[in-house]
Design a protein around this motif. Structure first.
Motif, PDB file in Angstrom:
ATOM      1  N   ILE A   7      62.830  73.939   0.627  1.00 45.33           N
ATOM      2  CA  ILE A   7      62.471  73.511  -0.643  1.00 45.33           C
ATOM      3  C   ILE A   7      61.861  72.191  -0.622  1.00 45.33           C
ATOM      4  N   ALA A   8      62.717  71.134   0.178  1.00 45.59           N
ATOM      5  CA  ALA A   8      62.363  69.582   0.171  1.00 45.59           C
ATOM      6  C   ALA A   8      61.253  69.531   0.657  1.00 45.59           C
ATOM      7  N   ASP A   9      60.842  70.370   1.936  1.00 49.86           N
ATOM      8  CA  ASP A   9      59.714  70.170   2.701  1.00 49.86           C
ATOM      9  C   ASP A   9      58.264  70.724   1.942  1.00 49.86           C
ATOM     10  N   LEU A  10      58.659  71.824   1.019  1.00 46.70           N
ATOM     11  CA  LEU A  10      57.662  72.396   0.267  1.00 46.70           C
ATOM     12  C   LEU A  10      57.209  71.363  -0.826  1.00 46.70           C
ATOM     13  N   VAL A  11      57.902  70.313  -1.220  1.00 44.61           N
ATOM     14  CA  VAL A  11      57.668  69.608  -2.327  1.00 44.61           C
ATOM     15  C   VAL A  11      57.257  68.162  -1.801  1.00 44.61           C
ATOM     16  N   THR A  12      57.175  68.111  -0.463  1.00 43.96           N
ATOM     17  CA  THR A  12      56.979  66.706   0.069  1.00 43.96           C
ATOM     18  C   THR A  12      55.636  66.810   1.001  1.00 43.96           C
ATOM     19  N   GLU A  13      54.846  65.844   0.673  1.00 42.89           N
ATOM     20  CA  GLU A  13      53.440  65.731   1.319  1.00 42.89           C
ATOM     21  C   GLU A  13      53.497  65.547   2.857  1.00 42.89           C
ATOM     22  N   LEU A  14      53.168  66.640   3.349  1.00 40.78           N
ATOM     23  CA  LEU A  14      53.251  66.617   4.929  1.00 40.78           C
ATOM     24  C   LEU A  14      52.029  67.173   5.581  1.00 40.78           C
ATOM     25  N   PRO A  15      51.728  66.576   6.779  1.00 36.36           N
ATOM     26  CA  PRO A  15      50.569  67.209   7.517  1.00 36.36           C
ATOM     27  C   PRO A  15      51.037  68.861   7.702  1.00 36.36           C
ATOM     28  N   ALA A  16      49.764  69.576   7.594  1.00 29.92           N
ATOM     29  CA  ALA A  16      50.158  71.114   7.978  1.00 29.92           C
ATOM     30  C   ALA A  16      50.806  71.433   9.407  1.00 29.92           C
ATOM     31  N   ALA A  17      50.748  71.034  10.342  1.00 28.20           N
ATOM     32  CA  ALA A  17      51.208  70.983  11.677  1.00 28.20           C
ATOM     33  C   ALA A  17      52.684  70.747  11.508  1.00 28.20           C
ATOM     34  N   VAL A  18      53.020  69.557  10.857  1.00 31.86           N
ATOM     35  CA  VAL A  18      54.510  68.877  10.665  1.00 31.86           C
ATOM     36  C   VAL A  18      55.136  69.953  10.022  1.00 31.86           C
ATOM     37  N   ARG A  19      54.707  70.198   8.827  1.00 34.19           N
ATOM     38  CA  ARG A  19      55.318  71.153   7.906  1.00 34.19           C
ATOM     39  C   ARG A  19      55.874  72.506   8.481  1.00 34.19           C
ATOM     40  N   LEU A  20      54.833  73.347   9.226  1.00 30.54           N
ATOM     41  CA  LEU A  20      55.069  74.412   9.769  1.00 30.54           C
ATOM     42  C   LEU A  20      56.257  74.244  11.124  1.00 30.54           C
ATOM     43  N   GLN A  21      55.953  73.295  11.920  1.00 31.89           N
ATOM     44  CA  GLN A  21      56.982  72.925  12.929  1.00 31.89           C
ATOM     45  C   GLN A  21      58.450  72.464  12.821  1.00 31.89           C
ATOM     46  N   ARG A  22      58.444  71.822  11.270  1.00 28.18           N
ATOM     47  CA  ARG A  22      59.871  71.676  10.764  1.00 28.18           C
ATOM     48  C   ARG A  22      60.411  72.864  10.191  1.00 28.18           C
ATOM     49  N   LEU A  23      59.450  73.828   9.598  1.00 28.50           N
ATOM     50  CA  LEU A  23      59.916  74.985   9.414  1.00 28.50           C
ATOM     51  C   LEU A  23      60.549  75.862  10.668  1.00 28.50           C
ATOM     52  N   VAL A  24      59.883  75.912  11.611  1.00 28.14           N
ATOM     53  CA  VAL A  24      60.665  76.888  12.656  1.00 28.14           C
ATOM     54  C   VAL A  24      61.603  76.178  13.336  1.00 28.14           C
ATOM     55  N   SER A  25      61.786  74.785  13.211  1.00 28.15           N
ATOM     56  CA  SER A  25      62.985  74.195  13.900  1.00 28.15           C
ATOM     57  C   SER A  25      63.916  74.181  12.995  1.00 28.15           C
ATOM     58  N   THR A  26      63.899  74.367  11.746  1.00 32.48           N
ATOM     59  CA  THR A  26      65.126  74.455  10.984  1.00 32.48           C
ATOM     60  C   THR A  26      65.546  75.593  10.952  1.00 32.48           C
ATOM     61  N   VAL A 154      53.691  78.793   4.102  1.00 35.65           N
ATOM     62  CA  VAL A 154      52.632  78.993   4.592  1.00 35.65           C
ATOM     63  C   VAL A 154      51.333  78.883   3.561  1.00 35.65           C
ATOM     64  N   ARG A 155      51.595  79.232   2.559  1.00 37.19           N
ATOM     65  CA  ARG A 155      50.408  79.124   1.451  1.00 37.19           C
ATOM     66  C   ARG A 155      50.251  77.677   1.000  1.00 37.19           C
ATOM     67  N   MET A 156      51.262  76.947   0.662  1.00 35.69           N
ATOM     68  CA  MET A 156      51.002  75.585   0.429  1.00 35.69           C
ATOM     69  C   MET A 156      50.271  74.803   1.590  1.00 35.69           C
ATOM     70  N   THR A 157      50.720  75.161   2.701  1.00 37.25           N
ATOM     71  CA  THR A 157      49.970  74.645   4.114  1.00 37.25           C
ATOM     72  C   THR A 157      48.419  74.959   3.812  1.00 37.25           C
ATOM     73  N   ALA A 162      42.793  73.526   2.661  1.00 33.58           N
ATOM     74  CA  ALA A 162      41.491  74.008   2.036  1.00 33.58           C
ATOM     75  C   ALA A 162      41.084  72.869   0.969  1.00 33.58           C
ATOM     76  N   ASN A 163      42.152  72.241   0.418  1.00 31.83           N
ATOM     77  CA  ASN A 163      41.731  70.991  -0.721  1.00 31.83           C
ATOM     78  C   ASN A 163      41.205  69.813   0.342  1.00 31.83           C
ATOM     79  N   ARG A 164      41.596  69.631   1.516  1.00 36.16           N
ATOM     80  CA  ARG A 164      41.255  68.538   2.260  1.00 36.16           C
ATOM     81  C   ARG A 164      39.746  68.788   2.736  1.00 36.16           C
ATOM     82  N   ALA A 165      39.468  70.098   3.312  1.00 33.52           N
ATOM     83  CA  ALA A 165      38.145  70.508   3.404  1.00 33.52           C
ATOM     84  C   ALA A 165      37.260  70.339   2.448  1.00 33.52           C
ATOM     85  N   LEU A 166      37.600  70.603   1.254  1.00 30.73           N
ATOM     86  CA  LEU A 166      36.716  70.408   0.068  1.00 30.73           C
ATOM     87  C   LEU A 166      36.475  69.028  -0.207  1.00 30.73           C
TER      88      LEU A 166
END
Length: 199
Positions: A7-26, A154-157, A162-166
Motif C-alpha cells: 500500500i505504501a508503494d501504491l501511494v508513493t510517486e515512483l517510476p513504473a519500473a521501480v514500483r513493479l520491481q519493488r513489488l516483486v522484491s517484496t 499494475v493499474r496505477m502504473t 498513460a498520464n505521462r504520455a498524454l
C-alpha cells in the motif's frame, strides 16, 4: 508487513519500473522463495515486466503461452494455481534461476496467479521456491488475497504511464503551435462583428 509495504508503494510517486520491481522484491521476501516474475500478456505471449531471482537474460525472454503448460494452467484459472513438486509439467524458468543458472530446476514448489485489470487478463504473477513444500495452503490463500494489491499496483502504473504520455503529447502540441502564435496574424474584414471583436 507485506500489505502495508504494498500500500505504501501504491501511494508513493515512483517510476513504473521501480514500483513493479519493488513489488516483486517484496513478494519474494515475504514468501521466502527463490524467484518471482511479473509477466504481461501481449498477443498470446507473456513478456517479463519485473523479475527477482532470475538471471538477467530472463528479462529479454518471451514466453509463448501455448508452449508452456504451467502458464496455460495459471491463465485458465481465476484462483492461484500451485504445482506439486512432482508435477511433470515443464517449468518455463528452467535454466533461468539466478541461484542455479543454466541447469534444470531441481524438485521445487511453484505457484502463480492470473492478474486481471479492468476485467481483462493482464498477465501472470509466478513464484518459485527451490525447497519442496515451501508453499503451504496458507501461502496459496495469501497469494489470492494479495493479488488484488498487485493488480492495483499494475493499474496505477498503467494510469501513470498513460498520464505521462498524454502530458508529453500536450507539450509537443504546444511547442508545435507556439511558433505560429508568435508569427502574428492579421484579421481581414470590416464588418461590425470584426470591429467589436477587435475592440
Amino acid at each position: 508487513m507485506l500489505q502495508e509495504s504494498l500500500i505504501a508503494d501504491l501511494v508513493t510517486e515512483l517510476p513504473a519500473a521501480v514500483r513493479l520491481q519493488r513489488l516483486v522484491s517484496t513478494l519474494r521476501n515475504h514468501f521466502s522463495c527463490g524467484a518471482v516474475g511479473l509477466l504481461r500478456l501481449e498477443h498470446d505471449v507473456l513478456k517479463p515486466v519485473a523479475l527477482h531471482g532470475l538471471v538477467r537474460e530472463a528479462q529479454g525472454r518471451r514466453f509463448v503461452v501455448a508452449q508452456h503448460p504451467r502458464l496455460v494452467a495459471i491463465m485458465a484459472s481465476r484462483n492461484p494455481v500451485r504445482f506439486e513438486p512432482d508435477s511433470e509439467l515443464p517449468d518455463p524458468y528452467d535454466g533461468l534461476l539466478a541461484e542455479q543458472p543454466g541447469s534444470a530446476l531441481p524438485v521445487h514448489d511453484c505457484m502463480g496467479i492470473a492478474l486481471y485489470v479492468e476485467g481483462r487478463c493482464w498477465g501472470v504473477l509466478t513464484l518459485d521456491a527451490l525447497e519442496a513444500g515451501s508453499f503451504s495452503p496458507a501461502a496459496v490463500y495469501e497469494l489470492q488475497r494479495y493479488s488484488l494489491l498487485v493488480e492495483a499496483a499494475v493499474r496505477m502504473t498503467e494510469l501513470e504511464q498513460a498520464n505521462r504520455a498524454l502530458r508529453l503529447s500536450h507539450q509537443a502540441d504546444e511547442q508545435s503551435f507556439e511558433p505560429r502564435a508568435k508569427q502574428g496574424y492579421e484579421l481581414i474584414g470590416q464588418s461590425s462583428a470584426i470591429t467589436k471583436i477587435l475592440q
